[in-house]
Scaffold this motif. Sequence first.
Motif, PDB file in Angstrom:
ATOM      1  N   LEU A  67       0.826  -1.207   0.000  1.00  0.00           N
ATOM      2  CA  LEU A  67       0.000   0.000   0.000  1.00  0.00           C
ATOM      3  C   LEU A  67       0.856   1.251   0.000  1.00  0.00           C
ATOM      4  O   LEU A  67       0.514   2.262  -0.653  1.00  0.00           O
ATOM      5  CB  LEU A  67      -0.922  -0.009   1.224  1.00  0.00           C
ATOM      6  CG  LEU A  67      -2.085  -1.008   1.200  1.00  0.00           C
ATOM      7  CD1 LEU A  67      -2.862  -0.921   2.496  1.00  0.00           C
ATOM      8  CD2 LEU A  67      -3.007  -0.737   0.019  1.00  0.00           C
ATOM      9  N   LEU A  68       1.986   1.208   0.731  1.00  0.00           N
ATOM     10  CA  LEU A  68       2.866   2.376   0.771  1.00  0.00           C
ATOM     11  C   LEU A  68       3.421   2.681  -0.620  1.00  0.00           C
ATOM     12  O   LEU A  68       3.477   3.852  -1.052  1.00  0.00           O
ATOM     13  CB  LEU A  68       4.000   2.131   1.766  1.00  0.00           C
ATOM     14  CG  LEU A  68       4.962   3.296   2.006  1.00  0.00           C
ATOM     15  CD1 LEU A  68       4.220   4.507   2.552  1.00  0.00           C
ATOM     16  CD2 LEU A  68       6.081   2.875   2.954  1.00  0.00           C
ATOM     17  N   SER A  69       3.816   1.648  -1.331  1.00  0.00           N
ATOM     18  CA  SER A  69       4.335   1.857  -2.689  1.00  0.00           C
ATOM     19  C   SER A  69       3.255   2.426  -3.598  1.00  0.00           C
ATOM     20  O   SER A  69       3.506   3.366  -4.381  1.00  0.00           O
ATOM     21  CB  SER A  69       4.859   0.534  -3.258  1.00  0.00           C
ATOM     22  OG  SER A  69       5.910   0.018  -2.450  1.00  0.00           O
ATOM     23  N   GLN A  70       2.030   1.865  -3.530  1.00  0.00           N
ATOM     24  CA  GLN A  70       0.941   2.380  -4.368  1.00  0.00           C
ATOM     25  C   GLN A  70       0.621   3.833  -4.013  1.00  0.00           C
ATOM     26  O   GLN A  70       0.397   4.678  -4.900  1.00  0.00           O
ATOM     27  CB  GLN A  70      -0.300   1.504  -4.190  1.00  0.00           C
ATOM     28  CG  GLN A  70      -0.136   0.070  -4.675  1.00  0.00           C
ATOM     29  CD  GLN A  70      -1.407  -0.749  -4.455  1.00  0.00           C
ATOM     30  OE1 GLN A  70      -2.510  -0.229  -4.523  1.00  0.00           O
ATOM     31  NE2 GLN A  70      -1.235  -2.032  -4.183  1.00  0.00           N
ATOM     32  N   ALA A  71       0.563   4.102  -2.692  1.00  0.00           N
ATOM     33  CA  ALA A  71       0.217   5.465  -2.272  1.00  0.00           C
ATOM     34  C   ALA A  71       1.280   6.463  -2.716  1.00  0.00           C
ATOM     35  O   ALA A  71       0.958   7.599  -3.132  1.00  0.00           O
ATOM     36  CB  ALA A  71       0.029   5.506  -0.760  1.00  0.00           C
ATOM     37  N   GLU A  72       2.559   6.111  -2.618  1.00  0.00           N
ATOM     38  CA  GLU A  72       3.617   7.021  -3.064  1.00  0.00           C
ATOM     39  C   GLU A  72       3.488   7.310  -4.556  1.00  0.00           C
ATOM     40  O   GLU A  72       3.671   8.456  -5.007  1.00  0.00           O
ATOM     41  CB  GLU A  72       4.981   6.404  -2.750  1.00  0.00           C
ATOM     42  CG  GLU A  72       5.312   6.389  -1.258  1.00  0.00           C
ATOM     43  CD  GLU A  72       6.630   5.709  -0.985  1.00  0.00           C
ATOM     44  OE1 GLU A  72       7.167   5.080  -1.922  1.00  0.00           O
ATOM     45  OE2 GLU A  72       7.128   5.810   0.161  1.00  0.00           O
ATOM     46  N   LEU A  73       3.190   6.271  -5.333  1.00  0.00           N
ATOM     47  CA  LEU A  73       3.033   6.475  -6.778  1.00  0.00           C
ATOM     48  C   LEU A  73       1.852   7.399  -7.074  1.00  0.00           C
ATOM     49  O   LEU A  73       1.957   8.356  -7.876  1.00  0.00           O
ATOM     50  CB  LEU A  73       2.852   5.124  -7.467  1.00  0.00           C
ATOM     51  CG  LEU A  73       2.637   5.163  -8.979  1.00  0.00           C
ATOM     52  CD1 LEU A  73       3.834   5.810  -9.676  1.00  0.00           C
ATOM     53  CD2 LEU A  73       2.384   3.771  -9.527  1.00  0.00           C
ATOM     54  N   LEU A  74       0.695   7.147  -6.427  1.00  0.00           N
ATOM     55  CA  LEU A  74      -0.482   7.985  -6.670  1.00  0.00           C
ATOM     56  C   LEU A  74      -0.245   9.414  -6.189  1.00  0.00           C
ATOM     57  O   LEU A  74      -0.683  10.387  -6.833  1.00  0.00           O
ATOM     58  CB  LEU A  74      -1.694   7.386  -5.947  1.00  0.00           C
ATOM     59  CG  LEU A  74      -2.177   6.009  -6.448  1.00  0.00           C
ATOM     60  CD1 LEU A  74      -3.333   5.516  -5.588  1.00  0.00           C
ATOM     61  CD2 LEU A  74      -2.608   6.087  -7.921  1.00  0.00           C
ATOM     62  N   ALA A  75       0.451   9.554  -5.033  1.00  0.00           N
ATOM     63  CA  ALA A  75       0.716  10.905  -4.518  1.00  0.00           C
ATOM     64  C   ALA A  75       1.624  11.670  -5.471  1.00  0.00           C
ATOM     65  O   ALA A  75       1.456  12.889  -5.671  1.00  0.00           O
ATOM     66  CB  ALA A  75       1.341  10.823  -3.130  1.00  0.00           C
ATOM     67  N   ASN A  76       2.601  11.027  -6.070  1.00  0.00           N
ATOM     68  CA  ASN A  76       3.486  11.702  -7.026  1.00  0.00           C
ATOM     69  C   ASN A  76       2.700  12.165  -8.246  1.00  0.00           C
ATOM     70  O   ASN A  76       2.916  13.272  -8.765  1.00  0.00           O
ATOM     71  CB  ASN A  76       4.619  10.767  -7.444  1.00  0.00           C
ATOM     72  CG  ASN A  76       5.587  10.501  -6.303  1.00  0.00           C
ATOM     73  OD1 ASN A  76       5.715  11.330  -5.396  1.00  0.00           O
ATOM     74  ND2 ASN A  76       6.265   9.356  -6.347  1.00  0.00           N
ATOM     75  N   VAL A  77       1.768  11.332  -8.710  1.00  0.00           N
ATOM     76  CA  VAL A  77       0.967  11.725  -9.882  1.00  0.00           C
ATOM     77  C   VAL A  77       0.077  12.911  -9.535  1.00  0.00           C
ATOM     78  O   VAL A  77      -0.041  13.882 -10.312  1.00  0.00           O
ATOM     79  CB  VAL A  77       0.136  10.531 -10.371  1.00  0.00           C
ATOM     80  CG1 VAL A  77      -0.814  10.966 -11.494  1.00  0.00           C
ATOM     81  CG2 VAL A  77       1.051   9.424 -10.853  1.00  0.00           C
ATOM     82  N   LEU A  78      -0.572  12.831  -8.345  1.00  0.00           N
ATOM     83  CA  LEU A  78      -1.448  13.935  -7.953  1.00  0.00           C
ATOM     84  C   LEU A  78      -0.654  15.214  -7.730  1.00  0.00           C
ATOM     85  O   LEU A  78      -1.152  16.314  -7.968  1.00  0.00           O
ATOM     86  CB  LEU A  78      -2.193  13.568  -6.653  1.00  0.00           C
ATOM     87  CG  LEU A  78      -3.317  12.539  -6.789  1.00  0.00           C
ATOM     88  CD1 LEU A  78      -3.878  12.187  -5.418  1.00  0.00           C
ATOM     89  CD2 LEU A  78      -4.413  13.080  -7.704  1.00  0.00           C
ATOM     90  N   GLY A  79       0.579  15.128  -7.286  1.00  0.00           N
ATOM     91  CA  GLY A  79       1.397  16.320  -7.104  1.00  0.00           C
ATOM     92  C   GLY A  79       1.682  17.036  -8.398  1.00  0.00           C
ATOM     93  O   GLY A  79       1.973  18.239  -8.392  1.00  0.00           O
ATOM     94  N   GLU A  80       1.595  16.349  -9.518  1.00  0.00           N
ATOM     95  CA  GLU A  80       1.856  16.963 -10.824  1.00  0.00           C
ATOM     96  C   GLU A  80       0.581  17.363 -11.546  1.00  0.00           C
ATOM     97  O   GLU A  80       0.553  18.354 -12.258  1.00  0.00           O
ATOM     98  CB  GLU A  80       2.666  16.008 -11.693  1.00  0.00           C
ATOM     99  CG  GLU A  80       4.019  15.655 -11.133  1.00  0.00           C
ATOM    100  CD  GLU A  80       4.934  16.864 -11.059  1.00  0.00           C
ATOM    101  OE1 GLU A  80       4.760  17.812 -11.857  1.00  0.00           O
ATOM    102  OE2 GLU A  80       5.826  16.862 -10.176  1.00  0.00           O
ATOM    103  N   LEU A  81      -0.520  16.583 -11.360  1.00  0.00           N
ATOM    104  CA  LEU A  81      -1.727  16.797 -12.146  1.00  0.00           C
ATOM    105  C   LEU A  81      -2.774  17.647 -11.436  1.00  0.00           C
ATOM    106  O   LEU A  81      -3.543  18.350 -12.082  1.00  0.00           O
ATOM    107  CB  LEU A  81      -2.357  15.437 -12.517  1.00  0.00           C
ATOM    108  CG  LEU A  81      -1.502  14.521 -13.394  1.00  0.00           C
ATOM    109  CD1 LEU A  81      -2.253  13.222 -13.656  1.00  0.00           C
ATOM    110  CD2 LEU A  81      -1.147  15.210 -14.702  1.00  0.00           C
ATOM    111  N   GLY A  82      -2.829  17.549 -10.125  1.00  0.00           N
ATOM    112  CA  GLY A  82      -3.945  18.161  -9.408  1.00  0.00           C
ATOM    113  C   GLY A  82      -3.656  19.552  -8.903  1.00  0.00           C
ATOM    114  O   GLY A  82      -4.083  19.893  -7.800  1.00  0.00           O
ATOM    115  N   ILE A  83      -2.930  20.420  -9.669  1.00  0.00           N
ATOM    116  CA  ILE A  83      -2.561  21.759  -9.220  1.00  0.00           C
ATOM    117  C   ILE A  83      -3.481  22.773  -9.879  1.00  0.00           C
ATOM    118  O   ILE A  83      -3.738  22.707 -11.088  1.00  0.00           O
ATOM    119  CB  ILE A  83      -1.093  22.073  -9.573  1.00  0.00           C
ATOM    120  CG1 ILE A  83      -0.179  21.032  -8.903  1.00  0.00           C
ATOM    121  CG2 ILE A  83      -0.734  23.469  -9.137  1.00  0.00           C
ATOM    122  CD1 ILE A  83       1.260  21.192  -9.282  1.00  0.00           C
ATOM    123  N   THR A  84      -3.987  23.743  -9.074  1.00  0.00           N
ATOM    124  CA  THR A  84      -4.864  24.791  -9.596  1.00  0.00           C
ATOM    125  C   THR A  84      -4.035  25.783 -10.411  1.00  0.00           C
ATOM    126  O   THR A  84      -2.970  26.244  -9.973  1.00  0.00           O
ATOM    127  CB  THR A  84      -5.559  25.532  -8.433  1.00  0.00           C
ATOM    128  OG1 THR A  84      -6.267  24.567  -7.671  1.00  0.00           O
ATOM    129  CG2 THR A  84      -6.504  26.583  -8.943  1.00  0.00           C
TER     130      THR A  84
END
Length: 535
Positions: A67-84
Amino acid sequence: MASATDIARADRQETDEGLRPRLRLLGSRLGALILILNLLSLLILFGGALALNEWRRGLVEARQESLLSQAELLANVLGELGITEGEPRPALDVLEVADWLRDTFIPAGQRASVHDADGLFVADSFQVSDQIPGRPLPPVGSGAMRRLEAARAPGEDPQVERARAALAQEVEAALDGEPQVVVRRSETGERVISVSIPIRHVRQVLGVLTLEAADVDAILAAQRAALMPFALVALAVSLLSSLLLHIFVVRPIMRLSAAADQVRMQRARAISFPDLEGRRDEIGDLARSLETMTTTLSERMDAIERFAADVSHEIKNPLTSIRSALETLELVRTPEQRERLTALLQQDVRRLDRLITDISNASRLDAELARDRLRVVDLGALLGEVVGVYRDSPRPGTVPVTFRSSVGGAARLTGRDGPLGQVFRNLIDNALSFSPGSGTVRVALARDVDGWRITVDDDGPGIPHENLETVFERFYTSRPKGTAFGGNSGLGLSIVRQIVLAHGGRVWAENRGSDAGEVEGARFTVVLPTDGTAT
């Protein structure tokens, strides 16, 4: 010589003692069986429990790492895509995050949720749609509990409140920049593995991504199901050991106890358990010991009864003679007849006195053998002292007694010097009573392959061949012509055999003869072991 019964009993005892070391590899077969069965059941149970605990711990840790590996991957993607766009400070785009969660595959059994930099709920993979529903966001607070209070609906379930409080604490800790991996309860009460990862843009923390896996209870249920076979096997082994203990220990002991009660209540003489005596464990030893004990007691009771009958018979003879002499005394008129009757009365009184003395000695013999302490005895010195008494203080009309030893040093054995001295005195007295006036009693000591050999020879008429064994029976006397009547009670040689057997030795009688086949006298031989096997 020893009877056939004594020899057979000794052979059986030697056979049992030879088998016991081979049959006691673990000290106790029955004890080893009980110990092994009980330890086996415990080892099965504890081994299974330890194995499952390690497996559960490893499985949970592996699930957390995944879960930690999956969460780190998803968090990295959201850090790039989910910016206003267009903001002076970077922030999460709620609609972009919701769309991304909607289009992103979240495995079954997992739940992804996103909170902004203030810890407020933004999106949930379980509630993703084209339009994100919900009430207006509450004002930004300054702590996890205030944010929880702002999101709490009136009258909410306490279990849900506790779950949201735990999630709020986890999110707040993750907002400080450190990933959080915990096991907690969800709003539905399920145990979940939760991983909260900060969503970063460069170094700025934009929010928190929480990834939950609700399959912990399923893992534990599978563990319990896997533990059941071990528990059932351990239970079966414990039941089997209890059954074996009942069959092989409890029931035989109950039978032995009932048999002992039967002996006590019904005055039985002996008990026998052929099916138990064949066992080569403690129960078999106990059964054989009980049978041997009751058999010995029965033989002792029979011997006491025979002894009492023999004593009664032997005492009646002089008493009858005394009564007849007293009845005849009134009818005697001449002094010569009165003197003969008086002499007869004195002879019967001496015979009765000798009988009572020997009977008393014979009856106390067992007690004396039991009380007398074993010690190292020098047979040469003991025989020298006994023969010295006869040599230095000869009785009128007796023949000389000589002693010869072919043993260079001391003839030592472990035994009881008092009873052994009585053996040699009885043999010498017996030889003196049958020796002619010109004869000699010769005592000799030598070393034999079987032990120490002591012989007592006389020059008397010898013993009839058919009586060589019966001379050792109680109250048996063989009186040749010329021997004074009543001089022997018939107990001396019986006492000799009893004492010699108690010291693990043998005694027998034989006749000495010349080359022409004539009997020159009797010989009594005693063989005592050198290793001191007195009982």
